[in-house]
Structure formats: C-alpha cells, structure tokens
Design a protein around this motif. Structure first.
Motif, PDB file in Angstrom:
ATOM      1  N   TRP A 120       0.804  -1.231   0.000  1.00  0.00           N
ATOM      2  CA  TRP A 120       0.000   0.000   0.000  1.00  0.00           C
ATOM      3  C   TRP A 120       0.833   1.277   0.000  1.00  0.00           C
ATOM      4  CZ3 TRP A 120      -4.853   0.685  -1.298  1.00  0.00           C
ATOM      5  CH2 TRP A 120      -5.703  -0.415  -1.309  1.00  0.00           C
ATOM      6  N   PHE A 122       0.570   4.253  -2.771  1.00  0.00           N
ATOM      7  CA  PHE A 122       0.209   5.641  -2.481  1.00  0.00           C
ATOM      8  C   PHE A 122       1.253   6.603  -3.047  1.00  0.00           C
ATOM      9  CE2 PHE A 122      -2.305   4.185   1.426  1.00  0.00           C
ATOM     10  CZ  PHE A 122      -3.444   4.132   0.680  1.00  0.00           C
ATOM     11  N   ILE A 155       0.760   6.860  -6.685  1.00  0.00           N
ATOM     12  CA  ILE A 155      -0.428   7.656  -7.000  1.00  0.00           C
ATOM     13  C   ILE A 155      -0.124   9.136  -6.863  1.00  0.00           C
ATOM     14  CG2 ILE A 155      -2.701   8.255  -6.093  1.00  0.00           C
ATOM     15  CD1 ILE A 155      -3.122   5.303  -5.496  1.00  0.00           C
ATOM     16  N   LEU A 156       0.607   9.497  -5.806  1.00  0.00           N
ATOM     17  CA  LEU A 156       0.934  10.910  -5.591  1.00  0.00           C
ATOM     18  C   LEU A 156       1.800  11.439  -6.738  1.00  0.00           C
ATOM     19  CD1 LEU A 156       0.300  12.964  -3.409  1.00  0.00           C
ATOM     20  CD2 LEU A 156       2.541  12.538  -2.450  1.00  0.00           C
ATOM     21  N   ASN A 175      -0.238  11.772  -9.844  1.00  0.00           N
ATOM     22  CA  ASN A 175      -1.170  12.885  -9.716  1.00  0.00           C
ATOM     23  C   ASN A 175      -0.501  14.193 -10.097  1.00  0.00           C
ATOM     24  OD1 ASN A 175      -3.989  12.863  -8.759  1.00  0.00           O
ATOM     25  ND2 ASN A 175      -3.192  11.402  -7.290  1.00  0.00           N
ATOM     26  N   LEU A 223      -5.953   3.027 -10.479  1.00  0.00           N
ATOM     27  CA  LEU A 223      -5.834   3.978  -9.373  1.00  0.00           C
ATOM     28  C   LEU A 223      -4.766   5.028  -9.638  1.00  0.00           C
ATOM     29  CD1 LEU A 223      -6.191   2.060  -6.002  1.00  0.00           C
ATOM     30  CD2 LEU A 223      -7.510   3.993  -6.784  1.00  0.00           C
TER      31      LEU A 223
END
Lengths: 96, 170, 129
Positions: free
Chosen positions: B64, B68, B71-72, B75, B115
């Motif tokens: 996880w 994350f 993903i950051l 983004n 995701l």
C-alpha cells in the motif's frame, strides 16, 4: 474557517463537474461526471461534518459512498443492456 | 472455515468501530447480525481466496505505501499535463501482460493501474490487460513493468489459486 | 469523539490545512481535466485524479486534524471504500462505453491496429445517445 473555505471550494468544484454532466456529449461522459460529483459529495459531507463539529456526518458520507458506487454500476449496466437483470453468460461483451 | 471465522471477526470489529457503543443489548445484536451475514456468505459460497483474501497477509501491508507514493507522483504529473497549454496528451491503447498466476492477482494489478492517474484499465482477458494511457510517459512507465513485479511479489506463492483451479478453503 | 481542536499542536493543524488545500487543488485540476480533455476515456483520467489525489489528500488532512479517535477510523473506512470502488466504477463505465461503440481517441504513432482488433466487441446495437 479552513473547513468553510474547503466546503466552498468543493461546492464550486462540484458545480464545475456538472458542466460536463450537462454538456455530454455521450451518456458515458455524463456517467463519469456524475460519478465524480458523487465522490465530491462524499468529501464535502465529511468536511461539512468537521465544520459543524458533528461527526455523524461521516456516517452519512460512508453511506453516500456506497450508494454512489452502486448507482454508477447500475447505470452502466442499464445503459449497456437496457436491463438490470441481464445474465452475463452468452454475451461476448461480458458482464459489466 | 478459517476464512469464515476471520470474516466474522472483521465484521464484528467493523461494527464496533462504526457504532462505538458497547452496551450488552447492542453487542448481542452485533453478534446476531454477524452470524447471519457469515452464514449467508457461506451459503452463497463467496468466502474464498477472492472474497476474503487473508492469504495475502502482511505482504499487502508493504504494497500500500508504495502504491500511495506512485499515486501521488502520477497525480502531480497528470496535474501538469491537464494545466498545460496546449495539453501535451498522446492517448494510446496498449496491451500489457500480467505475470500474476491467479485472477485475483490480475484484478489487483488492473485496479492498481486504474488507481494511478494517467492509466485506466479498460479490458482484462486471461491475464492480458488493455490499458488506456493518457501520455507517452505513463504508457512507457507501465510497459517497464515495475508495478507488475510489485504486484506479483505481493501475491507471493499463489500456485494454489492459479486461474481456473477453483481455490476453495485451505 | 469530539472534534474540538483545542489542545492540539498547532503544527498538526498546519499540516492538516496544507493537505486539505492540496487535495482541493487536485480535485479542482481533475474536474478541469474532465471539462478540458477531448473524449470519454481521457476524461476518466481526470475523474481518477479527483478520486485518488483529491479525495485521498482531503481525507488525510481531516485524519490529521481529528487525531487518534474513532473519527479517524471512519475517515480511513471512507478513504478505503473510495479507493476500492473507484477503479471498479471506472472500469464499468469504460466497458459500457466500449460496448456502446465509443472508440478511444488515439493519436498517430501508437498501436492503431491493436485498437481496431479489440473494437469487434462493440456490436452497434446499443445507442450512444
């Protein structure tokens, strides 16, 4: 204070996502926009609960997240099959 | 059977965390509803390695934070792409192979791809994922296979649950 | 489980505010992407930004503000739920769009042939409105 500002910003963002929901042009654009609107609603509910000091709003946000997901799946399935009880079996498109 | 007990325990903890009240009457209601849910789930035969994947265990905990972080990063990347004038997008549909052995592994891989902004899984068939990539950078990043290796490492020894084998309770 | 902030360290408040502002910014950029990007499949990337960057950072900011209470647990549940369901919902919409006959907009120089091969799934029966 910061919560109020965030809620206001989120409301403006939700309004912007409605622009795409109204403009389309295909029904799938509207579905994407509606799903985003739902996610933003969940966050707004959570922040609003903090703003008013009422943690019960988090439960509402959780339930809204569930409804948002089921609603999106249901609409996607309905648009594809014009039916919610369509079996996946022999359709090469598969289940959604 | 182990999975059924684990599911019941998780549901009970969930009830406790959501209600926060520890009165005997409410706890009795909690136990009753958890029992009903577990029994119905057993009857529906959904308590298996896909419905309640406890076999992933501690390895998933390390996955996880890495996800994350990815993903950051993407983004920030996609934010720069969207605000570009004109937008430097190069949409492409690419196919990647998932090296996981079970369907659960493929689904986890596909969901991880979706995701991370910039890549969306639009199809999954027998371990081959069809991915819509927004820019060339995200497509190349996916093709390099870093995420695939991570997911495979997280799934661990999954020969028992290989696609089509049927799983069942250990 | 009250939300009283008195007694909390100011530094945590600052971190929470920064995270919430960053999340709101990501959500705004994602929605701008939904408006600006050219077709359904590219717009899904904007929606993905709202679901991950926007929702995740704002909820993380709220968690920092709430401290270690039941409220944080509920926030974690909401975040986990959004993270688990968002890809499934996106995938459902993508499948519906593909089956409804929407072709992904693909620029030159990419895998055109593979796209065409996969498009046989679209049966043209369903209307695209």
């Amino acid at each position: 204070m910061i919560y109020g500002a965030t809620v206001a910003a989120l409301l403006v963002i939700m309004g912007l996502s409605l622009v795409r929901a109204f403009k389309g042009p295909t029904v799938y654009d509207r579905m994407v926009a509606a799903n985003t609107f739902g996610t933003l609603t969940v966050i707004t509910l959570a922040v609003y609960g903090f703003m008013r000091g009422r943690p019960e709003f988090l439960d509402i946000a959780l339930v809204y997240a569930v409804i948002n997901f089921i609603g999106t799946i249901a609409v996607a399935k309905f648009v594809k099959f014009s039916h919610l009880g369509h079996p996946a079996g022999d359709d090469h498109g598969g289940d959604i | 059977m182990l999975r059924a007990f684990s599911l019941g325990f998780v549901l009970l903890v969930l009830w406790g965390l959501l209600s926060g009240l520890m009165e005997p009457f409410l706890m009795a209601l909690a136990v009753a509803s958890v029992l009903v849910v577990v029994l119905i789930s057993r009857r529906m035969d959904v308590i298996d390695h896909e419905g309640h994947p406890i076999q992933l265990g501690w390895r998933s905990i390390f996955y996880w934070p890495w996800l994350f972080w990815e993903i950051l990063k993407s983004n920030l990347l996609i934010a720069r792409v969207i605000l570009g004038q004109p937008m430097p997008i190069l949409p492409a549909v690419i196919k990647v192979k998932g090296s996981q052995k079970s369907e659960l592994g493929h689904v986890i891989y596909g969901n991880s791809i979706t995701l991370t902004p910039g890549t969306v899984t639009i199809g999954l068939e027998r371990g081959e994922l069809t991915v819509h990539a927004l820019t060339k950078g995200t497509a190349d990043d996916l093709k390099s296979g870093g995420m695939d290796r991570r997911v495979t490492a997280m799934m661990g020894d999954e020969k028992k649950y290989a696609a089509g084998a049927g799983g069942g309770e250990p | 489980m009250d939300l009283d902030l008195a007694g909390n360290l100011v530094i945590w408040d600052m971190i929470g505010w920064a995270l919430m502002s960053a999340g709101a910014l990501f959500a705004a950029i994602g929605v701008i992407g939904i408006i600006r990007l050219p077709d359904v499949f590219t717009r899904m990337h904007g929606a993905g930004m709202v679901d991950t960057g926007g929702a995740g950072l704002i909820l993380l900011g709220l968690m920092v503000q709430a401290g270690p209470t039941l409220v944080t647990v509920k926030l974690i549940l909401i975040a986990a739920f959004i993270f688990f369901t968002s890809p499934a919902a996106t995938h459902a919409v993508a499948r519906a769009a593909l089956n409804g006959g929407v072709t992904p907009l693909v620029e030159k120089g990419t895998d055109h042939k593979k796209t065409k091969a996969r498009e046989k799934g679209g049966d043209g029966k369903s209307s695209t409105t």
